[in-house]
Design a protein around this motif. Structure first.
Motif, PDB file in Angstrom:
ATOM      1  N   VAL A  15       0.827  -1.202   0.000  1.00 38.45           N
ATOM      2  CA  VAL A  15       0.000   0.000   0.000  1.00 38.45           C
ATOM      3  C   VAL A  15       0.864   1.255   0.000  1.00 38.45           C
ATOM      4  O   VAL A  15       0.720   2.131  -0.857  1.00 38.45           O
ATOM      5  N   ASP A  36      10.773   2.859   6.037  1.00 39.98           N
ATOM      6  CA  ASP A  36      10.473   1.522   6.551  1.00 39.98           C
ATOM      7  C   ASP A  36      11.636   1.081   7.425  1.00 39.98           C
ATOM      8  O   ASP A  36      12.783   1.431   7.159  1.00 39.98           O
ATOM      9  N   ARG A  41      13.824  -3.883   2.046  1.00 40.69           N
ATOM     10  CA  ARG A  41      12.720  -3.351   1.237  1.00 40.69           C
ATOM     11  C   ARG A  41      13.063  -1.979   0.688  1.00 40.69           C
ATOM     12  O   ARG A  41      12.775  -1.662  -0.461  1.00 40.69           O
ATOM     13  N   THR A  91      -1.144  -4.623   9.629  1.00 40.95           N
ATOM     14  CA  THR A  91      -2.041  -4.832  10.773  1.00 40.95           C
ATOM     15  C   THR A  91      -2.616  -6.246  10.690  1.00 40.95           C
ATOM     16  O   THR A  91      -3.792  -6.430  10.414  1.00 40.95           O
ATOM     17  N   THR A 131      -5.535  -0.540   7.350  1.00 42.33           N
ATOM     18  CA  THR A 131      -6.885  -0.923   7.752  1.00 42.33           C
ATOM     19  C   THR A 131      -6.864  -1.248   9.245  1.00 42.33           C
ATOM     20  O   THR A 131      -6.090  -2.088   9.677  1.00 42.33           O
ATOM     21  N   GLU A 164      -4.664  -5.401  -5.386  1.00 39.94           N
ATOM     22  CA  GLU A 164      -3.370  -5.764  -5.949  1.00 39.94           C
ATOM     23  C   GLU A 164      -3.546  -6.250  -7.385  1.00 39.94           C
ATOM     24  O   GLU A 164      -4.563  -6.842  -7.732  1.00 39.94           O
ATOM     25  N   LYS A 278      -8.654 -11.385   6.970  1.00 40.20           N
ATOM     26  CA  LYS A 278      -8.191 -10.622   8.139  1.00 40.20           C
ATOM     27  C   LYS A 278      -9.222  -9.563   8.548  1.00 40.20           C
ATOM     28  O   LYS A 278      -9.548  -9.416   9.728  1.00 40.20           O
TER      29      LYS A 278
HETATM   30  P1  NAD Z   1       3.048  -4.798   4.038  1.00 42.70           P
HETATM   31  O1  NAD Z   1       3.361  -5.831   5.040  1.00 42.70           O
HETATM   32  O2  NAD Z   1       3.340  -5.043   2.593  1.00 42.70           O
HETATM   33  O3  NAD Z   1       3.842  -3.446   4.416  1.00 42.70           O
HETATM   34  C1  NAD Z   1       3.903  -2.916   5.702  1.00 42.70           C
HETATM   35  C2  NAD Z   1       5.312  -2.382   5.939  1.00 42.70           C
HETATM   36  O4  NAD Z   1       5.333  -1.655   7.172  1.00 42.70           O
HETATM   37  C3  NAD Z   1       6.382  -3.463   6.072  1.00 42.70           C
HETATM   38  O5  NAD Z   1       7.372  -3.285   5.075  1.00 42.70           O
HETATM   39  C4  NAD Z   1       6.952  -3.272   7.488  1.00 42.70           C
HETATM   40  O6  NAD Z   1       8.348  -3.502   7.562  1.00 42.70           O
HETATM   41  C5  NAD Z   1       6.629  -1.816   7.759  1.00 42.70           C
HETATM   42  N1  NAD Z   1       6.596  -1.470   9.178  1.00 42.70           N
HETATM   43  C6  NAD Z   1       5.985  -2.131  10.196  1.00 42.70           C
HETATM   44  N2  NAD Z   1       6.152  -1.465  11.358  1.00 42.70           N
HETATM   45  C7  NAD Z   1       6.879  -0.359  11.079  1.00 42.70           C
HETATM   46  C8  NAD Z   1       7.374   0.732  11.859  1.00 42.70           C
HETATM   47  N3  NAD Z   1       7.102   0.807  13.169  1.00 42.70           N
HETATM   48  N4  NAD Z   1       8.105   1.671  11.241  1.00 42.70           N
HETATM   49  C9  NAD Z   1       8.363   1.608   9.923  1.00 42.70           C
HETATM   50  N5  NAD Z   1       7.913   0.623   9.127  1.00 42.70           N
HETATM   51  C10 NAD Z   1       7.181  -0.360   9.690  1.00 42.70           C
HETATM   52  O7  NAD Z   1       1.519  -4.421   4.227  1.00 42.70           O
HETATM   53  P2  NAD Z   1       0.487  -3.808   3.145  1.00 42.70           P
HETATM   54  O8  NAD Z   1      -0.069  -4.898   2.303  1.00 42.70           O
HETATM   55  O9  NAD Z   1       1.115  -2.628   2.500  1.00 42.70           O
HETATM   56  O10 NAD Z   1      -0.692  -3.337   4.094  1.00 42.70           O
HETATM   57  C11 NAD Z   1      -0.564  -2.232   4.935  1.00 42.70           C
HETATM   58  C12 NAD Z   1      -1.915  -1.875   5.499  1.00 42.70           C
HETATM   59  O11 NAD Z   1      -2.798  -1.512   4.443  1.00 42.70           O
HETATM   60  C13 NAD Z   1      -2.611  -3.014   6.242  1.00 42.70           C
HETATM   61  O12 NAD Z   1      -3.315  -2.471   7.322  1.00 42.70           O
HETATM   62  C14 NAD Z   1      -3.581  -3.562   5.224  1.00 42.70           C
HETATM   63  O13 NAD Z   1      -4.697  -4.135   5.823  1.00 42.70           O
HETATM   64  C15 NAD Z   1      -3.972  -2.312   4.464  1.00 42.70           C
HETATM   65  N6  NAD Z   1      -4.400  -2.551   3.076  1.00 42.70           N
HETATM   66  C16 NAD Z   1      -3.757  -3.439   2.275  1.00 42.70           C
HETATM   67  C17 NAD Z   1      -4.155  -3.607   0.946  1.00 42.70           C
HETATM   68  C18 NAD Z   1      -3.453  -4.576   0.025  1.00 42.70           C
HETATM   69  O14 NAD Z   1      -3.951  -4.789  -1.074  1.00 42.70           O
HETATM   70  N7  NAD Z   1      -2.351  -5.173   0.404  1.00 42.70           N
HETATM   71  C19 NAD Z   1      -5.207  -2.841   0.441  1.00 42.70           C
HETATM   72  C20 NAD Z   1      -5.832  -1.932   1.277  1.00 42.70           C
HETATM   73  C21 NAD Z   1      -5.416  -1.792   2.594  1.00 42.70           C
END
Ligand code: NAD
Ligand code: UDX
Length: 483
Positions: A15, A36, A41, A91, A131, A164, A278
């Motif tokens: 995201v 990050d 990454r 999350t 989310t 995605e 989730k």
């Molecule tokens: P992801 O795991 O790909 O990315 C999250 C990133 O956050 C990771 O790289 C992690 O290292 C980093 N991170 C965690 N704690 C941290 C901190 N304290 N400081 C800095 N970086 C930190 O997750 P994602 O798929 O991008 O999803 C992120 C959020 O968006 C989730 O809540 C998910 O539910 C929501 N979301 C995801 C999608 C999707 O299609 N994947 C769509 C809509 C919403």
């Protein structure tokens, strides 16, 4: 439009990366830094090999990186300098303790919030992009204000609706952008500031502003409704197989009702992806916490039907092949949770493969985007570990002996007894199935978990074909699957 705003996004994932790249592209005067704590990454985002595969993403990143888009591991420095801080950390579902298996794990969120409070020296707008459970903003507000040293924080909820595989398209032309904020003058001012960012490319009528709780809940509700449509059509697919109706015809017929609409009615081996399960479990947990057992049970059923669909598929495969797949080579075409992504989080392929392995099948897996190590990690892991983002999962040194990953569909299918199509990659539609048939054991089976195969053509070649929700071959009718 506001000039020289600085944006920082915490979390460079599926995201954070694409959303910030698009903001940078559409707002050349805004400086965007994505940070990050996971350094590999960040290194990948700064390289030619981006950490995620998403059509069109390379192009957007190339246009802005180094100009007004930056990727950095200096989390604190960039948060301190920003006017708007997006939080887009993972999350996942809690795996231990109170609410395990359902509630959202807000560990990463809370640590990000505490860090923001620690390093901030100027007023900031903090945007929930992740989310989160409804009412999270209240908790985050408390953490920020109790640690703020007199700095003013405004919390906004701005959930992301991208899917995605189509992330860039979705971000360029969103159905809507949702912004929730406090109903105070400061809250409204913050909403306006974020609205100004999106207004660079999103028409005003597509930007919806609500209170905080509506925005937070709308995200969970949208995913629950979408997943519910899939479980509904999947439930129908079982009835279609039992009666001779064809689920594609049923979907087409009901989708013509403008109140129902044609999208998201494809029967499948089950929905996957990091969000649907989730977010529904999270919704279920919130309902239970609010004493709403009936509402919780209603939504729980969406996940249960999804599990049923995967089990049903595995049972169909095994029962068709004389009730055993022990020692038989089965080709798995597609492992990602949908086409055009390399993401395997919660992919139905995991459950199906594990089910077949449980019946001692030998699997030969091909996916155009998922690397072998990823597949082996997914299949050798305990369920609770699968909820974690890939890089936080433990790497198992033991490659499963029953699984090989190969580089193309012909290699995967050669000498196999059956083919399971688990992802709807376009390239699977145009394979030379006569050649594949010639190189397989007989009788040769195709189990299409995505309804993408030309069933008639395959039957003409000589395959015994099962396609979710389609009228069954005589062969399959004689071998009823017990679900
Ligand atoms: P992801 O795991 O790909 O990315 C999250 C990133 O956050 C990771 O790289 C992690 O290292 C980093 N991170 C965690 N704690 C941290 C901190 N304290 N400081 C800095 N970086 C930190 O997750 P994602 O798929 O991008 O999803 C992120 C959020 O968006 C989730 O809540 C998910 O539910 C929501 N979301 C995801 C999608 C999707 O299609 N994947 C769509 C809509 C919403
Ligand atoms: C979803 C939501 O669509 C998106 O708005 C939200 O922001 C994140 O979660 P995503 O999981 O990336 O997006 O993909 P999506 O296209 O929704 O597909 C989810 C799963 O449902 C996939 O496994 C897909 O194959 C399956 N699916 C989708 C079906 O089985 N049938 C359909 O008709 C549509």
């Amino acid at each position: 439009h506001i000039n020289m705003v600085k944006i920082c996004c915490i979390g460079a994932g599926y995201v954070g990366g694409p959303t910030m790249a698009v903001i940078a592209l559409k707002c050349p005067k805004i400086e965007v830094v994505v940070v990050d704590i996971f350094e590999p990454r960040i290194i990948a985002w700064n390289s030619d090999q981006l950490p995620i595969y998403e059509p069109g993403l390379d192009d957007v990143v190339k246009q802005c990186r180094g100009k007004n888009l930056f990727f950095s591991k200096d989390v604190e420095k960039h948060v301190a300098e920003a006017d708007i801080v997006f939080v887009s950390v993972n999350t996942p579902t809690k795996t231990q303790g109170l609410g395990a298996g359902k509630a959202a794990d807000l560990t990463y969120w809370e640590s990000a919030a505490r860090m923001i409070a620690d390093v901030s020296k100027s007023d900031k707008i903090v945007v929930e992009k992740s989310t989160v459970p409804v009412k999270t903003a209240e908790a985050i507000e408390k953490i920020l204000t109790h640690n703020s040293k007199g700095i003013n924080f405004q919390i906004l909820s701005n959930p992301e609706f991208l899917a995605e595989g189509t992330a860039i398209q979705d971000l360029f032309k969103p159905d809507r952008v949702l912004i929730g904020g406090r109903e105070t003058p400061e809250g409204q001012k913050a909403i306006q500031a974020l609205k100004d960012v999106y207004a660079h490319w999103v028409p005003a009528e597509r930007i919806i502003c609500t209170n905080l709780w509506s925005a937070e809940l709308s995200k969970l509700a949208a995913n629950a409704f979408l997943a519910q449509r899939i479980s509904s059509v999947n439930a129908m697919s079982a009835l279609c197989e039992a009666t001779g109706a064809d689920v594609s015809q049923v979907s087409h017929a009901i989708g013509k009702d403008t109140r129902i609409g044609p999208k998201f009615l494809n029967a499948s081996v089950g929905f996957g992806g990091s969000c649907f399960q989730k977010d529904i479990l999270n919704l279920v947990y919130i309902c239970e916490c609010n004493g709403l057992a009936e509402v919780a049970n209603y939504w729980k059923q969406v996940v249960q039907v999804n599990e049923y669909q995967k089990t049903r598929f595995v049972n169909r495969v095994v029962s068709s092949m004389f009730n055993t797949v022990s020692g038989k080579k089965i080709a798995i075409l597609g492992f990602a949770f949908k086409k055009d992504t390399g993401d395997t989080r919660e992919t139905p392929a995991i459950g199906v493969c594990q089910g077949l392995l449980g019946d001692k099948a030998i699997l030969s897996i091909y996916d155009p985007q998922v690397p072998q190590e990823q597949i082996q990690r997914d299949l050798s892991m305990h369920k609770s570990e699968l909820d974690k983002p890939p890089h936080l999962r433990p790497v198992s040194p033991i490659a499963i002996e029953q699984v090989t990953c190969v580089r193309d569909a012909y290699e995967a299918t050669k000498g196999s007894h059956g083919i399971c199509v688990l992802t709807e990659w376009d390239e699977f539609k145009t394979l030379d199935y006569q050649k594949i048939y010639n190189d397989m054991q007989k009788p040769a089976f195709v189990f299409d978990g995505r309804n993408v195969m030309d069933v008639d053509k395959l039957r003409q070649i000589g395959f015994i074909v099962y396609s979710i929700g389609k009228p069954l071959d005589a062969w399959l009718k004689d071998m009823p699957a017990v679900a």
